[in-house]
Design an enzyme around this catalytic site. Structure first.
Site, PDB file in Angstrom:
ATOM      1  N   ARG A  10       0.834  -1.204   0.000  1.00 15.76           N
ATOM      2  CA  ARG A  10       0.000   0.000   0.000  1.00 15.76           C
ATOM      3  C   ARG A  10       0.872   1.259   0.000  1.00 15.76           C
ATOM      4  O   ARG A  10       0.986   1.944  -0.999  1.00 15.76           O
ATOM      5  CB  ARG A  10      -0.953  -0.033   1.210  1.00 15.76           C
ATOM      6  CG  ARG A  10      -2.117   0.946   1.135  1.00 15.76           C
ATOM      7  CD  ARG A  10      -1.759   2.397   1.314  1.00 15.76           C
ATOM      8  NE  ARG A  10      -1.152   2.681   2.608  1.00 15.76           N
ATOM      9  CZ  ARG A  10      -0.661   3.870   2.930  1.00 15.76           C
ATOM     10  NH1 ARG A  10      -0.707   4.876   2.075  1.00 15.76           N
ATOM     11  NH2 ARG A  10      -0.077   4.059   4.097  1.00 15.76           N
ATOM     12  N   ASP A  11       1.518   1.543   1.107  1.00 20.91           N
ATOM     13  CA  ASP A  11       2.283   2.795   1.202  1.00 20.91           C
ATOM     14  C   ASP A  11       3.395   2.808   0.150  1.00 20.91           C
ATOM     15  O   ASP A  11       3.751   3.856  -0.375  1.00 20.91           O
ATOM     16  CB  ASP A  11       2.860   2.935   2.613  1.00 20.91           C
ATOM     17  CG  ASP A  11       3.243   4.366   2.943  1.00 20.91           C
ATOM     18  OD1 ASP A  11       2.967   5.256   2.132  1.00 20.91           O
ATOM     19  OD2 ASP A  11       3.836   4.598   4.013  1.00 20.91           O
ATOM     20  N   HIS A  32       6.639   4.749  12.264  1.00 21.94           N
ATOM     21  CA  HIS A  32       6.543   4.645  10.791  1.00 21.94           C
ATOM     22  C   HIS A  32       7.537   5.658  10.221  1.00 21.94           C
ATOM     23  O   HIS A  32       7.256   6.847  10.172  1.00 21.94           O
ATOM     24  CB  HIS A  32       5.096   4.964  10.378  1.00 21.94           C
ATOM     25  CG  HIS A  32       4.859   4.948   8.908  1.00 21.94           C
ATOM     26  ND1 HIS A  32       3.982   4.080   8.293  1.00 21.94           N
ATOM     27  CD2 HIS A  32       5.366   5.703   7.902  1.00 21.94           C
ATOM     28  CE1 HIS A  32       3.947   4.301   7.000  1.00 21.94           C
ATOM     29  NE2 HIS A  32       4.785   5.289   6.737  1.00 21.94           N
ATOM     30  N   HIS A  78      10.312   7.103   7.334  1.00 20.53           N
ATOM     31  CA  HIS A  78      10.812   7.146   5.955  1.00 20.53           C
ATOM     32  C   HIS A  78      12.290   7.506   6.023  1.00 20.53           C
ATOM     33  O   HIS A  78      12.751   8.107   6.991  1.00 20.53           O
ATOM     34  CB  HIS A  78      10.028   8.184   5.138  1.00 20.53           C
ATOM     35  CG  HIS A  78       8.661   7.709   4.741  1.00 20.53           C
ATOM     36  ND1 HIS A  78       8.262   7.608   3.430  1.00 20.53           N
ATOM     37  CD2 HIS A  78       7.617   7.291   5.480  1.00 20.53           C
ATOM     38  CE1 HIS A  78       7.008   7.159   3.385  1.00 20.53           C
ATOM     39  NE2 HIS A  78       6.592   6.966   4.621  1.00 20.53           N
ATOM     40  N   CYS A 130       5.283   9.420  -0.780  1.00 22.15           N
ATOM     41  CA  CYS A 130       3.892   9.828  -0.565  1.00 22.15           C
ATOM     42  C   CYS A 130       3.513  10.775  -1.686  1.00 22.15           C
ATOM     43  O   CYS A 130       4.233  11.741  -1.950  1.00 22.15           O
ATOM     44  CB  CYS A 130       3.720  10.507   0.793  1.00 22.15           C
ATOM     45  SG  CYS A 130       2.026  11.072   1.064  1.00 22.15           S
ATOM     46  N   ASN A 179       9.557   4.338   2.357  1.00 28.40           N
ATOM     47  CA  ASN A 179       9.581   3.913   3.758  1.00 28.40           C
ATOM     48  C   ASN A 179      10.920   3.247   4.000  1.00 28.40           C
ATOM     49  O   ASN A 179      11.550   2.732   3.079  1.00 28.40           O
ATOM     50  CB  ASN A 179       8.489   2.875   3.997  1.00 28.40           C
ATOM     51  CG  ASN A 179       7.118   3.467   3.853  1.00 28.40           C
ATOM     52  OD1 ASN A 179       6.627   3.643   2.745  1.00 28.40           O
ATOM     53  ND2 ASN A 179       6.513   3.799   4.961  1.00 28.40           N
TER      54      ASN A 179
HETATM   55  P1  HMG Z   1     -12.706  14.983  -2.027  1.00 29.74           P
HETATM   56  O1  HMG Z   1     -12.387  15.268  -3.469  1.00 29.74           O
HETATM   57  O2  HMG Z   1     -12.563  16.108  -1.058  1.00 29.74           O
HETATM   58  O3  HMG Z   1     -14.137  14.350  -1.752  1.00 29.74           O
HETATM   59  O4  HMG Z   1     -11.777  13.772  -1.569  1.00 29.74           O
HETATM   60  P2  HMG Z   1     -15.312  13.839  -2.612  1.00 29.74           P
HETATM   61  O5  HMG Z   1     -16.229  13.210  -1.625  1.00 29.74           O
HETATM   62  O6  HMG Z   1     -15.812  14.984  -3.464  1.00 29.74           O
HETATM   63  O7  HMG Z   1     -14.742  12.696  -3.569  1.00 29.74           O
HETATM   64  C1  HMG Z   1     -14.117  12.926  -4.797  1.00 29.74           C
HETATM   65  C2  HMG Z   1     -14.423  11.771  -5.739  1.00 29.74           C
HETATM   66  O8  HMG Z   1     -13.910  10.554  -5.210  1.00 29.74           O
HETATM   67  C3  HMG Z   1     -15.919  11.509  -5.911  1.00 29.74           C
HETATM   68  O9  HMG Z   1     -16.093  10.987  -7.216  1.00 29.74           O
HETATM   69  C4  HMG Z   1     -16.218  10.444  -4.906  1.00 29.74           C
HETATM   70  O10 HMG Z   1     -17.326   9.664  -5.254  1.00 29.74           O
HETATM   71  C5  HMG Z   1     -14.956   9.612  -4.952  1.00 29.74           C
HETATM   72  P3  HMG Z   1     -16.895  11.830  -8.348  1.00 29.74           P
HETATM   73  O11 HMG Z   1     -18.209  12.151  -7.759  1.00 29.74           O
HETATM   74  O12 HMG Z   1     -16.035  13.070  -8.558  1.00 29.74           O
HETATM   75  O13 HMG Z   1     -16.896  10.911  -9.524  1.00 29.74           O
HETATM   76  N1  HMG Z   1     -14.675   8.963  -3.668  1.00 29.74           N
HETATM   77  C6  HMG Z   1     -14.293   7.690  -3.550  1.00 29.74           C
HETATM   78  N2  HMG Z   1     -14.087   6.706  -4.441  1.00 29.74           N
HETATM   79  C7  HMG Z   1     -13.691   5.497  -3.965  1.00 29.74           C
HETATM   80  N3  HMG Z   1     -13.472   5.243  -2.661  1.00 29.74           N
HETATM   81  C8  HMG Z   1     -13.656   6.206  -1.736  1.00 29.74           C
HETATM   82  C9  HMG Z   1     -14.082   7.481  -2.177  1.00 29.74           C
HETATM   83  N4  HMG Z   1     -14.329   8.622  -1.522  1.00 29.74           N
HETATM   84  C10 HMG Z   1     -14.696   9.523  -2.450  1.00 29.74           C
HETATM   85  N5  HMG Z   1     -13.430   5.931  -0.460  1.00 29.74           N
HETATM   86  C11 HMG Z   1     -10.987  12.047  -0.113  1.00 29.74           C
HETATM   87  C12 HMG Z   1     -11.694  13.383  -0.207  1.00 29.74           C
HETATM   88  C13 HMG Z   1     -10.640  11.795   1.345  1.00 29.74           C
HETATM   89  C14 HMG Z   1     -11.894  10.959  -0.661  1.00 29.74           C
HETATM   90  C15 HMG Z   1      -9.683  12.130  -0.967  1.00 29.74           C
HETATM   91  O14 HMG Z   1      -8.964  13.270  -0.559  1.00 29.74           O
HETATM   92  C16 HMG Z   1      -8.824  10.908  -0.829  1.00 29.74           C
HETATM   93  O15 HMG Z   1      -9.191   9.826  -1.235  1.00 29.74           O
HETATM   94  N6  HMG Z   1      -7.603  11.105  -0.280  1.00 29.74           N
HETATM   95  C17 HMG Z   1      -6.704   9.992  -0.064  1.00 29.74           C
HETATM   96  C18 HMG Z   1      -5.304  10.450  -0.276  1.00 29.74           C
HETATM   97  C19 HMG Z   1      -4.378   9.283   0.002  1.00 29.74           C
HETATM   98  O16 HMG Z   1      -4.715   8.137  -0.133  1.00 29.74           O
HETATM   99  N7  HMG Z   1      -3.136   9.630   0.395  1.00 29.74           N
HETATM  100  C20 HMG Z   1      -2.167   8.651   0.685  1.00 29.74           C
HETATM  101  C21 HMG Z   1      -2.452   7.923   1.965  1.00 29.74           C
HETATM  102  S1  HMG Z   1      -1.845   8.753   3.412  1.00 29.74           S
HETATM  103  C22 HMG Z   1      -0.240   8.268   3.497  1.00 29.74           C
HETATM  104  O17 HMG Z   1       0.235   7.622   2.617  1.00 29.74           O
HETATM  105  C23 HMG Z   1       0.523   8.606   4.721  1.00 29.74           C
HETATM  106  C24 HMG Z   1       0.662   7.432   5.669  1.00 29.74           C
HETATM  107  O18 HMG Z   1       1.118   6.285   4.973  1.00 29.74           O
HETATM  108  C25 HMG Z   1       1.657   7.812   6.729  1.00 29.74           C
HETATM  109  C26 HMG Z   1       3.047   8.059   6.167  1.00 29.74           C
HETATM  110  O19 HMG Z   1       3.459   7.466   5.163  1.00 29.74           O
HETATM  111  O20 HMG Z   1       3.776   8.831   6.794  1.00 29.74           O
HETATM  112  C27 HMG Z   1      -0.667   7.067   6.296  1.00 29.74           C
HETATM  113 MG    MG Z   2       4.790   5.918   4.754  1.00 27.67          MG
END
Ligand code: HMG
Ligand code: MG
Length: 304
Positions: free
Chosen positions: A13-14, A206, A208, A239, A248
């Site tokens: 995933r990450d 966690h 990096h 990220c 990571n």
């Molecule tokens: P948004 O654009 O503010 O909200 O996104 P929305 O509700 O308007 O959704 C946009 C579109 O996505 C819509 O589609 C929704 O239906 C769809 P449209 O109507 O435009 O066709 N949608 C979804 N589709 C599938 N599954 C869902 C979903 N939700 C909405 N669950 C939202 C807000 C939170 C959804 C968006 O910002 C998002 O998905 N962000 C995720 C970003 C991400 O994954 N980042 C990486 C993970 S974090 C990370 O890696 C750090 C970590 O590992 C720690 C580290 O490494 O240090 C944890």
């Molecule tokens: Mg990470």
């Protein structure tokens, strides 16, 4: 008895979420299956986020429903909202991960809302996850620094940790998303989080490796009492919302360190070295793991 350290393998995933070229679903499934066979007790296998935001993770449901599960291994998935939770439930995730940030600027860039809004959004997600009997993990991004706002106060990390614990999280990840933290800082942050959570069972590190500090930070975290660490095979990752963040910390490097310290992980390092070489070939890049590359050469020489 040798002390046990839980390694959460986050490569599928990450790690893969950051690959520009789409990694085909069969490769993702094979990666999780190989990691399962190597002995990991917890694998972060998929993400049920918006495919508009992270296209690489669009096939999470196929991955989660096609992997061969080993009893005792926890397969985790990221869920940013209710929709993600429903998808994770349907795909039989064992644990869901809600993810907030300790930095306002990163929260906006990563999940398009403030920290307070994200916690409010997670409330029903957390409640539904707990009702379904799933484990719940809460990740705190940018706990040691932010690419947009720079320094992150320790109090901000503790505040988010407190809110995530109130939502019922079993585990809290203190995540150095951009790999800028140093050992003394890690200890300051973890000791402060330790005032509100059990460091040995409720808190994970966690890290990096962007600035080459990850292994030192793990040793520093071990000193505070933390016994859960995240890592990624071959150092996959970064990220998409943290410019310049490298992968990571590599699982091979972490296992080499921990086994050398006489600690037990239950993971077969040689098997992980093989997986690291394989996935690096699949995505067409050399492994970022120093121990992985050295051991692959050594093992190859011995086999020759
Ligand atoms: P948004 O654009 O503010 O909200 O996104 P929305 O509700 O308007 O959704 C946009 C579109 O996505 C819509 O589609 C929704 O239906 C769809 P449209 O109507 O435009 O066709 N949608 C979804 N589709 C599938 N599954 C869902 C979903 N939700 C909405 N669950 C939202 C807000 C939170 C959804 C968006 O910002 C998002 O998905 N962000 C995720 C970003 C991400 O994954 N980042 C990486 C993970 S974090 C990370 O890696 C750090 C970590 O590992 C720690 C580290 O490494 O240090 C944890
Ligand atoms: Mg990470």
């Amino acid at each position: 008895m040798t002390e046990h350290i839980k390694i959460v393998e986050v490569g599928p995933r990450d790690g893969l979420q950051n690959e520009k070229q789409f990694v085909d679903t069969a490769t993702k499934i094979a990666l999780v299956d190989r990691l399962t066979a190597a002995g990991f007790a917890n694998i972060e296998a998929a993400s049920f986020v918006s495919p508009k935001w992270v296209p690489q993770m669009a096939d999470g449901a196929q991955v989660m429903t096609s992997i061969q599960r080993r009893p005792g291994t926890i397969y985790s998935a990221l869920t940013p909202n209710q929709r993600g939770l429903e998808a994770a439930l349907a795909a039989r995730a064992d644990e869901v991960v809600i993810f907030a940030a300790a930095s306002e600027a990163f929260s906006q860039r990563n999940i398009n809302c403030s920290i307070a809004e994200s916690i409010a959004r997670f409330e029903p997600v957390a409640a539904a996850a707990r009702q379904a009997g799933l484990r719940l993990r809460g990740s705190i991004s940018c706990a040691l620094g932010c690419p947009y706002q720079g320094e992150v106060p320790v109090a901000a990390v503790v505040d988010v940790a407190q809110r995530l614990l109130r939502l019922g999280c079993d585990e809290i990840d203190v995540a150095d998303t951009i790999g800028v933290g140093t050992a003394a800082q890690v200890q300051r942050v973890l000791n402060a989080v330790g005032d509100i959570a059990r460091l040995d069972t409720q808190v994970s590190g966690h890290f990096h490796d962007t600035y080459g500090q990850a292994l030192a930070n793990i040793l520093a975290a071990l000193d505070t009492g933390v016994r859960i660490f995240h890592s990624s095979v071959a150092g996959l990752g970064g990220c998409p919302y943290a410019k310049g963040a490298t992968g990571n910390v590599a699982t091979e490097d972490v296992l080499y360190l921990l086994h050398g310290q006489g600690l037990h992980t239950g993971v077969d390092l040689d098997a992980v070295v093989g997986i690291g070489a394989w996935i690096s070939e699949q995505i067409g890049r050399p492994s970022a793991s120093r121990a992985g590359r050295a051991l692959a050469l050594k093992n190859g020489c011995e086999a020759a």
